[in-house]
Structures are given as structure tokens and as C-alpha cells.
Design an enzyme around this catalytic site. Structure first.
Site, PDB file in Angstrom:
ATOM      1  N   TYR A 180       0.827  -1.202   0.000  1.00  0.00           N
ATOM      2  CA  TYR A 180       0.000   0.000   0.000  1.00  0.00           C
ATOM      3  C   TYR A 180       0.868   1.262   0.000  1.00  0.00           C
ATOM      4  CZ  TYR A 180      -3.599  -3.494   0.710  1.00  0.00           C
ATOM      5  OH  TYR A 180      -4.417  -4.590   0.551  1.00  0.00           O
ATOM      6  N   ARG A 228       1.523  -0.076  11.084  1.00  0.00           N
ATOM      7  CA  ARG A 228       1.595  -1.440  10.537  1.00  0.00           C
ATOM      8  C   ARG A 228       2.591  -1.409   9.397  1.00  0.00           C
ATOM      9  NH1 ARG A 228      -3.143  -5.780   8.844  1.00  0.00           N
ATOM     10  NH2 ARG A 228      -2.365  -7.190  10.433  1.00  0.00           N
ATOM     11  N   ARG A 302      -0.053 -17.156  12.916  1.00  0.00           N
ATOM     12  CA  ARG A 302      -1.071 -18.212  13.075  1.00  0.00           C
ATOM     13  C   ARG A 302      -0.859 -18.961  14.387  1.00  0.00           C
ATOM     14  NH1 ARG A 302      -2.062 -23.052  11.358  1.00  0.00           N
ATOM     15  NH2 ARG A 302      -0.073 -23.191  10.255  1.00  0.00           N
ATOM     16  N   ALA A 324      -5.177 -13.159  13.533  1.00  0.00           N
ATOM     17  CA  ALA A 324      -6.212 -12.906  12.536  1.00  0.00           C
ATOM     18  C   ALA A 324      -6.948 -14.230  12.367  1.00  0.00           C
ATOM     19  CB  ALA A 324      -5.607 -12.414  11.229  1.00  0.00           C
ATOM     20  N   CYS A 351      -6.014 -23.387   6.353  1.00  0.00           N
ATOM     21  CA  CYS A 351      -6.453 -23.752   4.995  1.00  0.00           C
ATOM     22  C   CYS A 351      -6.673 -22.533   4.110  1.00  0.00           C
ATOM     23  CB  CYS A 351      -7.742 -24.557   5.064  1.00  0.00           C
ATOM     24  SG  CYS A 351      -9.107 -23.617   5.805  1.00  0.00           S
ATOM     25  N   CYS A 354     -10.768 -18.619   4.617  1.00  0.00           N
ATOM     26  CA  CYS A 354     -11.170 -17.262   5.020  1.00  0.00           C
ATOM     27  C   CYS A 354     -10.632 -16.226   4.034  1.00  0.00           C
ATOM     28  CB  CYS A 354     -10.678 -16.984   6.441  1.00  0.00           C
ATOM     29  SG  CYS A 354      -8.946 -17.416   6.707  1.00  0.00           S
ATOM     30  N   ASP A 642     -20.953 -33.499   2.244  1.00  0.00           N
ATOM     31  CA  ASP A 642     -20.576 -33.787   0.859  1.00  0.00           C
ATOM     32  C   ASP A 642     -21.584 -34.686   0.158  1.00  0.00           C
ATOM     33  OD1 ASP A 642     -18.119 -32.363   0.541  1.00  0.00           O
ATOM     34  OD2 ASP A 642     -17.211 -33.765   1.944  1.00  0.00           O
TER      35      ASP A 642
HETATM   36  P1  ADP Z   1     -18.238 -35.208   4.792  1.00  0.00           P
HETATM   37  O1  ADP Z   1     -17.166 -34.260   4.373  1.00  0.00           O
HETATM   38  O2  ADP Z   1     -19.581 -34.860   4.225  1.00  0.00           O
HETATM   39  O3  ADP Z   1     -18.255 -35.432   6.258  1.00  0.00           O
HETATM   40  P2  ADP Z   1     -16.702 -37.652   4.361  1.00  0.00           P
HETATM   41  O4  ADP Z   1     -16.514 -38.391   3.098  1.00  0.00           O
HETATM   42  O5  ADP Z   1     -15.524 -36.997   4.973  1.00  0.00           O
HETATM   43  O6  ADP Z   1     -17.879 -36.605   4.086  1.00  0.00           O
HETATM   44  O7  ADP Z   1     -17.296 -38.615   5.454  1.00  0.00           O
HETATM   45  C1  ADP Z   1     -18.331 -39.501   5.162  1.00  0.00           C
HETATM   46  C2  ADP Z   1     -18.133 -40.721   6.030  1.00  0.00           C
HETATM   47  O8  ADP Z   1     -19.296 -41.522   5.949  1.00  0.00           O
HETATM   48  C3  ADP Z   1     -16.970 -41.607   5.614  1.00  0.00           C
HETATM   49  O9  ADP Z   1     -16.091 -41.770   6.700  1.00  0.00           O
HETATM   50  C4  ADP Z   1     -17.618 -42.937   5.244  1.00  0.00           C
HETATM   51  O10 ADP Z   1     -16.846 -44.051   5.644  1.00  0.00           O
HETATM   52  C5  ADP Z   1     -18.902 -42.893   6.048  1.00  0.00           C
HETATM   53  N1  ADP Z   1     -19.961 -43.741   5.493  1.00  0.00           N
HETATM   54  C6  ADP Z   1     -20.378 -43.794   4.197  1.00  0.00           C
HETATM   55  N2  ADP Z   1     -21.398 -44.667   4.067  1.00  0.00           N
HETATM   56  C7  ADP Z   1     -21.647 -45.173   5.318  1.00  0.00           C
HETATM   57  C8  ADP Z   1     -22.575 -46.111   5.841  1.00  0.00           C
HETATM   58  N3  ADP Z   1     -23.483 -46.686   5.064  1.00  0.00           N
HETATM   59  N4  ADP Z   1     -22.518 -46.397   7.171  1.00  0.00           N
HETATM   60  C9  ADP Z   1     -21.637 -45.789   7.976  1.00  0.00           C
HETATM   61  N5  ADP Z   1     -20.721 -44.899   7.523  1.00  0.00           N
HETATM   62  C10 ADP Z   1     -20.722 -44.584   6.218  1.00  0.00           C
HETATM   63 FE1  SF4 Z   2      -8.041 -20.932   9.811  1.00  0.00          FE
HETATM   64 FE2  SF4 Z   2      -9.021 -22.091   7.642  1.00  0.00          FE
HETATM   65 FE3  SF4 Z   2     -10.653 -20.887   9.399  1.00  0.00          FE
HETATM   66 FE4  SF4 Z   2      -9.054 -19.411   7.888  1.00  0.00          FE
HETATM   67  S1  SF4 Z   2     -10.718 -20.728   7.190  1.00  0.00           S
HETATM   68  S2  SF4 Z   2      -9.394 -19.184  10.071  1.00  0.00           S
HETATM   69  S3  SF4 Z   2      -7.258 -20.700   7.747  1.00  0.00           S
HETATM   70  S4  SF4 Z   2      -9.412 -22.695   9.743  1.00  0.00           S
END
Ligand code: ADP
Ligand code: SF4
Length: 689
Positions: A180, A228, A302, A324, A351, A354, A642
Site C-alpha cells: 500500500y 503497521r 497463526r 487474525a 487452509c 477465510c 458432501d
Molecule cells: P463429509 O465431508 O460430508 O463429512 P466424508 O466423506 O468426509 O464426508 O465422510 C463420510 C463418512 O461416511 C466416511 O467416513 C464414510 O466411511 C462414512 N460412510 C459412508 N457410508 C456409510 C454407511 N453406510 N454407514 C456408515 N458410515 C458410512
Molecule cells: Fe483458519 Fe481455515 Fe478458518 Fe481461515 S478458514 S481461520 S485458515 S481454519
């Protein structure tokens, strides 16, 4: 619980000019994505940190004049009375909890290209800042400031300082960092002037010094004035009279501000992802400052470990612990240390989701803290969830989403059971965090498991795969399916839209590697996911000793990593690991020996020899279990994380938090924020007269 005496030092009050911070926890200025258009959202976000024990809470960059306009990036302003009122909401929220409020007065100079205000960007010598970085790129070039421009700049700071004091701020920053305007005067690369503001270090420091004096005078010494300053480049520059130009600059300014806030120069080093930089990575650049000034010094790194924080104070590196990201991930970090509950800290994982939020132009989103940015809109508190239920919940899946849902529902008082098929809880984190540099991301599971294990009404069951009949037989009042997503073998067209699966020998997905399949080299990794998985797998395979080629349809490796500050570091890491990379190419086919490629724009045919191909492209959500249960008439069934919509861990955690908050409740309207009106509102057409 009581506080460990070894952390007492963190709770000493610190004098900052005419003000006193109640402890050493200092939420340094950081972008929140919240602007004067969202005064209550911002006040609640900042106020939460004051409630959580931070002794000082700051704004993000706050423009002193429309010639410092960062659009489309979100920024605050102190241009007029309406702005003053917007900030007052925040300073009140901060003061309500006994913290000091700081404002980062800011002029971006050539780094703010004034896309909306259309002022010519200002600069010492017409040199653009980061002209090649897509987010900052512009077809405008900065003008060279004349003596009148310098006088104006000082006056704008003075006027903004007066407003800032009236808005209730205790500490006013002068910002000479991160590219800046005052920073550009400090560095000879940007400052080629031959007047009193250029040439020697003494002259280059002059503007910063005058700004500090002007801000102090404008507020009659009633507010503290902080500087700063970024020291990475200055420290790398030789000086004839000191160990570096950074030493010279700090010596010249030693008595000028009431506080030094010291940092790095670039977002990727200042806010470095944990994948490539450890906690405390700023120390080698900023460690000398306290030896040259008696003023208090705050710095970041951090910091999430109270032992590291205490050591920074004891070793004389810093006087105040700047936070932060750690303050976003856990606004209550100071109070938890104060109460001897350091095991309860929700540690930042580094990660940079933010930062990606700011680059996206939206309110801050955090992987660890799904309530960040939702304190006012949805009324979510990061620590307190209304205890309002006694029903039972079965959560299928123990990944980030399942664990977050369990934690929030446990806090609400539900009897919670988590059933996870794998031998351990953690879901995708179990394997992903074994990839190079990603270990700290397991904190997402660690924090939640640590909290859940303290709850007698929550039971966690690994090695418990559930089928529809098991779920039915279990008979919970509510069922939440959080079974995650799967990587597909789909390729994509030149427009990156996924096409059909590639059916060929030795074609793998990340799920195959996670399951332990043995990969033969040379190996090609085709990435059109564009986040961390493709580059991390390439690093993983190279670390196994396999000749690795990374191919992407995008223009750079991990192209979305520009949002998280990872992209430049990924390129460096590829170079170091000897990973070949090819951009703007898509995979057309693979026969087990040769990967057929085509150039994205021209379609020109190319090839790479490989014995294996890993496709990191599309993830598919959905859940056969959920589909089987959907027609069963269960009293309450939800799909989250997911499995509902695949995405970054932050999105899965957020979805699950919301599912858990809303379970069994009547949907609440979210609150809408609105800016304060300038003066009397004009009717359309009046303004032009
Ligand atoms: P998210 O990010 O949504 O939490 P992940 O893939 O990290 O998704 O976690 C999903 C979890 O669900 C995995 O650990 C997987 O083993 C578990 N899983 C998937 N199907 C089954 C099931 N039928 N019974 C028990 N656990 C399951
Ligand atoms: Fe920390 Fe990730 Fe949250 Fe930002 S988004 S504060 S890097 S955990």
C-alpha cells in the site's frame, strides 16, 4: 478449571500510548469481507472476538478517501458521517466487552486501482503493484504523486482520524505494508523520487513519519497511533549503516508510533497456508524490532498454541500476540486459555478458506468455525447453542459433516449416536491429511472428537456400516445421513464440463489411492478439480519416488489456489519435487502406456508417456442409503455434507452445522443488514440537477 501459571504472562495489561489493552491478545486488522454496507453483521463478527476475550479488536483496511478504492474486493471506508455511524456500531460492540477498538486507516496507492471511484491510482513513481496478479491487474497505471498529492494524502488521513475518534476508535493505524501507498514510498523499487520523499532511507521514511504525526495531532494525542509495517523486502535489502534497510527504517521510526504491528509483504507469505509454512513463520523477519524500539510490538504467525505465544513474549520477540486467522477459527481463544481450557481451543487449520472469501468478495467463511459471518444474520454463537431438545438422533457417517452435526446436536441436548463404517472417525480427513503438508487439517476432526468425547449423551461407533434396515431398526427420532462423496473417473471437455468416465487399465481416482492401490510410474495426474487434491496427490506420488507429470485444463497448477494463497507455493513445491507440469491441456484418452492430450484452445493433439493415470476431476454426492430411506416414512430424515453437495471441507461443516441447528425447528428468516443513509435520500433524477 484454573489457568496455568505459565500462561499468566499472556494476561498482563499492555500500555499502548494513551490507552491500555487489558491483555496481550490483539486481533490485528484482517479482511472480513464485511463493509459499511453490513454494519451490524460486521459489528457482531468483531464484537464476538471481544466477547471471547481479545484485548484489542481491529477493523480490516479502512479507506481514508475514494482515491483508495479496492473494489471488487470488500473494504471499509471512513469518508463521511454515514461511515462514522456504521463504525460506531462496531466500536460499541467491542467496548461492551472491555476491549479496545482499532481502525486500520488505509490508502492503497497503486495497489488500489479505483475501479469504481475512477480516480487515477496514486504512487510515488508510477510503478504498478502486482501488475501480473489477476486479482489486482488493471489496464490503468498509477500517476506519480506531486507535492499537492502528498499534502492531500496527509489531510485525508487527518480527516479520517478525526472521524475515527468520533466513531469511538481507541487505536488508529497508519498502514505502511502489503504494497500500500506508504510502503511504496519505503521501497526503492517503487520509489524513484528525487525530492525529500525519495532517495535515502531517511527520505523514504518521511511520508510514514508525517502520517503518524498527522494522525496523532488530529486526535490531540487522545488516541493511540499504531504503525503497521511490512518488513520482508526491507530486511532482504542491504544497508550501509545497519544490518538491513528494515533495521534502518525501524531505528528512524523507533519513537514515532505508540505501537508497531510488524508483518510480511505478500499475502502468500503473510497469510501463508499451513501446507507450506509452520506456526510462527514470521519470526525470522520480525524478531529484531523489539531490540530497536521501546514501543510495544505486535506480530502474527497463526499462533494457536499458548506455549508458543508465551514463548514469543518471554523471548522478547513480541509484546502482544497478534491473531487474525486464529481469532476467526476461535473467537474465544483468549477466554479458553484464561479458564484453563486450552484443550477446547478450535485451532485454525491454516487452509485459508477465510482469505478465499475475501478474494470472492463475500463475508468470511471458516472451515473450523461455521458460525463465522453468521453471528448477526442467523444469530449463531460459536460457543453457545440453545439447549432445547431431548430427542435422539442417529448420524450415519463420521466425517467432518457427521462430527459437526453430532457436536451441535449434542450441545442442543439430543442423545446422539454416530455410526461410521471405517475403523476410525474422521471421514475424508483420515487419508487426505496424510498427504504432504495437510496434517494440520486433521484438527477439524480432533477438535470435534475431543468435545464429543466429553459428552455423556453422545456415543461414537467406528466399524459400524449402516444399511437401511439397520437405520430403521435403530429407531432414532431423527436420522442424518452424512456419508460423503466419491471421486469419479469422468474426464472433461475443453470447457471443463465433466464428460463420461474413462474406462482403461490403470486409471485411478483419489479414492483408489486412499484405499491403498499400488501406482506404477511414470504417473500422470490430470486435475480439473483445481483445488488442493490434484497438486497434493502429485506431491504424494513424487514423494514415493515416481516420475510424476501434473496436467491441468487450467492455466496454472491448482488454479483455484490463487484464492487460498497456495498457488505460488504449489508451483515452488512442484519445482522442488521435480514434478513436471502441463497447463491448458485436457486428457482425451489413455491406453495404459500413453496419455492422449489436446490443447484447450486449439485442440492440437499431444501426448505424455505414463503407466498410470490419476483423474482428479469431479466428485459425486448422493447417497444410496438416503435414497433407500427416503420412501420409508421416517419421522425425520436429512442429507448433509458432501453427500448433499460435494465441496470443500468448509462447506460440508457449514451444511452440517445448519442441518443440526435447524433440526426439529421452524425455519427462521435470516436477518438482512442495510447501510446507513448518507443524508436525506434523493429521489432518482435529483442528483443530476
Ligand atoms: P463429509 O465431508 O460430508 O463429512 P466424508 O466423506 O468426509 O464426508 O465422510 C463420510 C463418512 O461416511 C466416511 O467416513 C464414510 O466411511 C462414512 N460412510 C459412508 N457410508 C456409510 C454407511 N453406510 N454407514 C456408515 N458410515 C458410512
Ligand atoms: Fe483458519 Fe481455515 Fe478458518 Fe481461515 S478458514 S481461520 S485458515 S481454519
Amino acid at each position: 478449571m484454573t489457568r496455568s501459571p505459565r500462561f499468566d504472562v499472556l494476561f498482563d495489561p499492555v500500555r499502548i500510548g494513551p490507552k491500555t489493552a487489558k491483555n496481550r491478545f490483539f486481533q490485528v486488522p484482517h479482511a472480513s469481507g464485511m463493509t459499511n454496507a453490513n454494519p451490524y453483521v460486521r459489528a457482531a463478527f468483531r464484537g464476538m472476538k471481544a466477547e471471547g476475550g481479545w484485548g484489542v479488536v481491529s477493523t480490516g483496511a479502512c479507506s481514508v478517501h475514494p482515491s483508495s478504492d479496492d473494489t471488487p474486493f470488500p473494504f471499509a471506508t471512513l469518508w463521511d458521517e454515514a461511515d462514522l455511524r456504521a463504525h460506531r456500531v462496531m466500536t460499541d460492540a467491542v467496548h461492551d466487552h472491555g476491549a479496545l477498538a482499532a481502525v486500520e486507516l488505509w490508502h492503497g496507492g497503486a495497489a488500489a486501482v479505483n475501479r469504481t471511484s475512477r480516480y487515477a491510482p496514486l504512487s510515488p513513481s508510477g510503478v504498478p503493484w502486482m501488475a501480473t496478479h489477476v486479482g489486482f491487474m488493471s489496464s490503468a497505471r498509477p500517476k506519480v504523486m506531486d507535492a499537492g498529492d502528498i499534502r492531500d494524502l496527509i489531510r485525508w488521513h487527518t480527516e479520517a482520524a478525526v472521524r475515527a475518534e468520533r466513531a469511538g476508535f481507541d487505536i488508529l493505524y497508519v498502514y505502511a505494508g502489503m504494497g500500500y501507498l506508504p510502503y511504496q514510498f519505503l521501497l526503492s523499487d517503487y520509489n524513484h523520487r528525487t525530492d525529500a520523499y525519495g532517495g535515502s532511507v531517511r527520505n523514504r521514511v518521511r511520508l510514514t513519519e508525517e502520517l503518524i504525526d498527522a494522525v496523532r495531532e488530529a486526535t490531540g494525542g487522545r488516541c493511540a497511533v499504531a504503525l503497521r509495517i511490512s518488513l520482508q523486502e526491507l530486511r532482504a535489502r542491504a544497508s550501509e549503516t545497519a544490518p538491513s534497510e528494515a533495521h534502518e527504517v525501524i531505528t528512524l521510526l523507533a519513537d514515532a508510533p505508540d505501537l508497531f504491528d510488524v508483518k510480511m509483504d505478500y499475502s502468500a507469505t503473510d497469510c501463508a497456508p499451513s501446507r507450506f509454512a509452520p506456526e510462527g513463520s514470521h519470526e525470522p523477519v520480525v524478531d529484531f524490532v523489539k531490540t530497536l524500539t521501546d514501543k510495544p510490538v505486535v506480530g502474527v504467525g497463526r499462533f494457536t498454541s499458548p506455549d508458543t505465544m508465551a514463548s514469543m513474549i518471554r523471548r522478547g520477540v513480541l509484546d502482544l500476540i497478534g491473531g487474525a486467522r486464529p481469532s476467526i477459527a476461535d473467537p474465544f481463544l483468549p477466554n479458553k486459555i484464561a479458564e484453563g481450557r486450552e484443550d477446547d481451543i478450535r485451532e485454525c487449520i491454516g487452509c485459508n478458506m477465510c482469505i478465499a472469501s475475501w478474494h470472492d468478495g463475500v463475508w468470511v467463511r471458516c472451515t473450523q468455525n461455521p458460525t463465522a459471518g453468521e453471528e448477526w444474520r442467523r444469530g449463531w454463537h460459536p460457543e453457545i447453542v440453545r439447549k432445547d431438545s431431548e430427542g435422539s438422533v442417529l448420524i450415519v457417517g463420521g466425517g467432518p459433516a457427521g462430527l459437526e452435526a453430532a457436536l451441535t446436536l449434542g450441545r442442543r441436548g439430543f442423545d446422539v449416536t454416530v455410526a461410521e463404517a471405517q475403523r476410525e472417525l474422521g471421514g475424508r480427513l483420515l487419508w487426505e491429511t496424510r498427504l504432504p503438508g495437510l496434517r494440520q487439517w486433521f484438527r477439524v476432526a480432533d477438535y470435534r472428537l475431543g468435545q464429543l468425547r466429553k459428552m455423556p449423551h453422545v456415543s461414537l461407533h467406528a466399524e459400524s456400516p449402516m444399511e437401511a434396515s439397520d437405520v430403521r431398526d435403530f429407531g432414532a427420532d431423527h436420522v442424518i445421513v452424512a456419508t460423503g462423496a466419491r471421486w469419479t473417473r469422468n474426464l472433461c471437455g475443453a470447457n471443463e464440463i465433466p464428460s463420461g468416465p474413462l474406462d482403461a487399465p490403470r486409471v485411478y481416482t483419489p479414492d483408489d489411492i486412499a484405499a491403498g492401490v499400488a501406482i506404477e510410474g511414470p504417473v500422470a495426474v490430470f486435475d480439473f478439480d483445481n483445488y488442493y487434491m490434484g497438486s497434493a496427490i502429485a506431491e504424494h506420488l513424487a514423494a514415493l519416488g515416481l516420475a510424476t507429470t501434473y496436467i491441468t485444463s487450467a492455466g496454472s497448477a491448482q488454479s483455484w489456489g490463487v484464492m487460498t494463497n497456495e498457488q505460488p507455493l504449489v508451483h515452488k513445491s512442484f519445482l522442488k519435487a521435480g514434478i513436471a507440469y502441463r497447463t491448458l491441456e485436457i486428457v482425451e484418452g489413455f491406453d495404459g502406456e500413453t496419455v492422449r492430450l489436446s490443447q484447450v484452445f486449439t485442440g492440437e493433439a499431444r501426448s505424455v508417456a505414463a503407466r498410470a493415470l490419476v483423474i482428479v476431476g469431479q466428485r459425486a454426492g448422493g447417497s444410496a442409503l438416503y435414497d433407500a430411506l427416503a420412501g420409508e416414512g421416517l419421522p425425520s430424515l436429512s442429507l448433509t455434507g458432501d453427500a448433499n453437495a460435494p465441496g470443500a471441507i468448509a462447506h460440508a461443516v457449514y451444511q452440517a452445522h445448519r442441518t443440526a441447528r435447524e433440526l426439529g425447528t421452524v425455519a427462521q428468516d435470516v436477518r438482512r443488514d442495510a447501510p446507513f443513509a448518507m443524508r436525506n435520500l434523493l429521489r432518482y433524477g435529483e442528483a443530476a440537477q
